[in-house]
Design a protein around this motif. Structure first.
Motif, PDB file in Angstrom:
ATOM      1  N   GLY A 187       0.805  -1.216   0.000  1.00 25.39           N
ATOM      2  CA  GLY A 187       0.000   0.000   0.000  1.00 25.39           C
ATOM      3  C   GLY A 187       0.835   1.262   0.000  1.00 25.39           C
ATOM      4  N   GLY A 188       1.798   1.353   0.912  1.00 25.87           N
ATOM      5  CA  GLY A 188       2.653   2.530   0.984  1.00 25.87           C
ATOM      6  C   GLY A 188       3.505   2.712  -0.251  1.00 25.87           C
ATOM      7  N   ASN A 189       4.072   1.615  -0.736  1.00 26.06           N
ATOM      8  CA  ASN A 189       4.922   1.687  -1.934  1.00 26.06           C
ATOM      9  C   ASN A 189       4.125   2.094  -3.173  1.00 26.06           C
ATOM     10  OD1 ASN A 189       7.131   0.940  -0.423  1.00 26.06           O
ATOM     11  ND2 ASN A 189       7.050  -1.204  -1.036  1.00 26.06           N
ATOM     12  N   GLN A 190       2.953   1.503  -3.359  1.00 26.47           N
ATOM     13  CA  GLN A 190       2.149   1.848  -4.528  1.00 26.47           C
ATOM     14  C   GLN A 190       1.712   3.305  -4.497  1.00 26.47           C
ATOM     15  OE1 GLN A 190      -1.073  -0.910  -4.983  1.00 26.47           O
ATOM     16  NE2 GLN A 190       0.104  -2.140  -6.413  1.00 26.47           N
ATOM     17  N   ALA A 191       1.306   3.784  -3.343  1.00 25.39           N
ATOM     18  CA  ALA A 191       0.886   5.183  -3.245  1.00 25.39           C
ATOM     19  C   ALA A 191       2.046   6.110  -3.598  1.00 25.39           C
ATOM     20  CB  ALA A 191       0.375   5.483  -1.838  1.00 25.39           C
ATOM     21  N   ASP A 192       3.252   5.793  -3.105  1.00 23.25           N
ATOM     22  CA  ASP A 192       4.428   6.607  -3.429  1.00 23.25           C
ATOM     23  C   ASP A 192       4.746   6.557  -4.917  1.00 23.25           C
ATOM     24  OD1 ASP A 192       4.689   7.251  -0.761  1.00 23.25           O
ATOM     25  OD2 ASP A 192       6.268   5.785  -0.371  1.00 23.25           O
ATOM     26  N   LEU A 193       4.722   5.356  -5.497  1.00 22.49           N
ATOM     27  CA  LEU A 193       5.049   5.217  -6.922  1.00 22.49           C
ATOM     28  C   LEU A 193       4.054   5.950  -7.816  1.00 22.49           C
ATOM     29  CD1 LEU A 193       6.172   1.489  -7.125  1.00 22.49           C
ATOM     30  CD2 LEU A 193       7.586   3.519  -7.414  1.00 22.49           C
ATOM     31  N   PHE A 194       2.770   5.784  -7.551  1.00 22.03           N
ATOM     32  CA  PHE A 194       1.775   6.456  -8.375  1.00 22.03           C
ATOM     33  C   PHE A 194       1.891   7.967  -8.245  1.00 22.03           C
ATOM     34  CE2 PHE A 194      -0.498   2.328  -8.305  1.00 22.03           C
ATOM     35  CZ  PHE A 194      -0.617   2.174  -9.678  1.00 22.03           C
ATOM     36  N   GLU A 195       2.162   8.453  -7.056  1.00 20.53           N
ATOM     37  CA  GLU A 195       2.302   9.893  -6.860  1.00 20.53           C
ATOM     38  C   GLU A 195       3.541  10.425  -7.582  1.00 20.53           C
ATOM     39  OE1 GLU A 195       2.028  13.149  -3.273  1.00 20.53           O
ATOM     40  OE2 GLU A 195       2.277  11.043  -2.773  1.00 20.53           O
ATOM     41  N   ILE A 196       4.636   9.692  -7.505  1.00 18.96           N
ATOM     42  CA  ILE A 196       5.870  10.124  -8.166  1.00 18.96           C
ATOM     43  C   ILE A 196       5.699  10.127  -9.681  1.00 18.96           C
ATOM     44  CG2 ILE A 196       8.229   9.403  -8.700  1.00 18.96           C
ATOM     45  CD1 ILE A 196       8.411   8.475  -5.761  1.00 18.96           C
ATOM     46  N   PHE A 197       5.154   9.057 -10.240  1.00 15.29           N
ATOM     47  CA  PHE A 197       5.054   8.969 -11.691  1.00 15.29           C
ATOM     48  C   PHE A 197       4.026   9.928 -12.272  1.00 15.29           C
ATOM     49  CE2 PHE A 197       7.219   4.824 -11.143  1.00 15.29           C
ATOM     50  CZ  PHE A 197       8.309   5.123 -11.936  1.00 15.29           C
ATOM     51  N   THR A 198       3.019  10.302 -11.508  1.00  9.14           N
ATOM     52  CA  THR A 198       2.069  11.278 -12.033  1.00  9.14           C
ATOM     53  C   THR A 198       2.653  12.681 -12.032  1.00  9.14           C
ATOM     54  OG1 THR A 198       1.023  11.489  -9.867  1.00  9.14           O
ATOM     55  CG2 THR A 198       0.004   9.978 -11.443  1.00  9.14           C
ATOM     56  N   SER A 199       3.601  12.957 -11.149  1.00  6.48           N
ATOM     57  CA  SER A 199       4.195  14.291 -11.092  1.00  6.48           C
ATOM     58  C   SER A 199       5.438  14.416 -11.969  1.00  6.48           C
ATOM     59  CB  SER A 199       4.560  14.640  -9.652  1.00  6.48           C
ATOM     60  OG  SER A 199       5.591  13.799  -9.196  1.00  6.48           O
ATOM     61  N   ILE A 200       6.019  13.308 -12.408  1.00  2.00           N
ATOM     62  CA  ILE A 200       7.281  13.359 -13.143  1.00  2.00           C
ATOM     63  C   ILE A 200       7.074  13.570 -14.639  1.00  2.00           C
ATOM     64  CG2 ILE A 200       7.550  10.927 -13.703  1.00  2.00           C
ATOM     65  CD1 ILE A 200      10.428  11.137 -12.815  1.00  2.00           C
ATOM     66  N   ASP A 201       5.920  13.280 -15.168  1.00  2.00           N
ATOM     67  CA  ASP A 201       5.699  13.297 -16.614  1.00  2.00           C
ATOM     68  C   ASP A 201       6.089  14.615 -17.277  1.00  2.00           C
ATOM     69  OD1 ASP A 201       4.820  10.735 -16.505  1.00  2.00           O
ATOM     70  OD2 ASP A 201       2.703  11.262 -16.402  1.00  2.00           O
ATOM     71  N   CYS A 202       5.540  15.705 -16.837  1.00  5.91           N
ATOM     72  CA  CYS A 202       5.768  16.990 -17.492  1.00  5.91           C
ATOM     73  C   CYS A 202       7.221  17.449 -17.330  1.00  5.91           C
ATOM     74  CB  CYS A 202       4.812  18.025 -16.926  1.00  5.91           C
ATOM     75  SG  CYS A 202       4.904  19.591 -17.794  1.00  5.91           S
TER      76      CYS A 202
END
Length: 170
Positions: free
Chosen positions: A126-141
């Motif tokens: 749970g913690g890892n997935q939340a971190d990964l999804f948050e990081i990858f959604t902010s890194i795109d641009c």
């Protein structure tokens, strides 16, 4: 409206230990479960005070019943009494809400000054997935802009002209 789900079934091989364990858990919550580990780490061996903190936190977390999809496991104490962990299933049926729930969980657990020098970590799937999804959604641009700038600089250096470097991009 269709919601994105917090699941690693699509990105991790079926033979991976995580996928095997998640498949085994499907009878107790299904694919929409994000097993989340809360870990307490203490430099001292103040077991009773640290255990009391973990139990208090578990009670606080249980008050947020909309976060869960199943029952939390009781705290497990390490042999040297310097670490305590408990695992509970977060509802992962809506990815955006799942990420917010993990953030809220970290906020609830961030209570400085309690029971000695205890560090609290939210981890597990749970913690890892939340971190990964948050990081990858902010890194795109930002990643795209950085890549574009690097390509332009390389073309300027190679072609040594402020106009000719545009031709390979067209």
């Amino acid at each position: 409206a269709k919601h994105r789900r917090a699941s690693n079934h699509a990105v991790v091989p079926k033979s991976a230990e995580t996928t095997v364990r998640l498949s085994a858990m499907e009878g107790s919550g299904g694919k929409d479960v994000g097993p989340t580990v809360v870990l307490y780490e203490s430099k001292s061996a103040d077991g009773p005070a640290d255990q009391a903190r973990a139990v208090q936190d578990l009670t606080l977390i249980r008050n947020h019943h909309t976060w869960f999809k199943g029952q939390a496991q009781p705290p497990v104490v390490s042999k040297d009494v310097k670490a305590i962990q408990f695992v509970f299933p977060l509802d992962g049926s809506d990815l955006d809400q799942f990420i917010l729930n993990v953030k809220d969980l970290r906020t609830v657990l961030a209570r400085p000054g309690l029971a000695g020098q205890v560090k609290v970590y939210v981890t597990g799937l749970g913690g890892n997935q939340a971190d990964l999804f948050e990081i990858f959604t902010s890194i795109d641009c930002s990643l795209l802009i950085a890549t574009l700038v690097i390509v332009i600089v390389i073309l300027l250096v190679v072609y040594r002209s402020p106009i000719v470097w545009v031709l390979p991009l067209v």
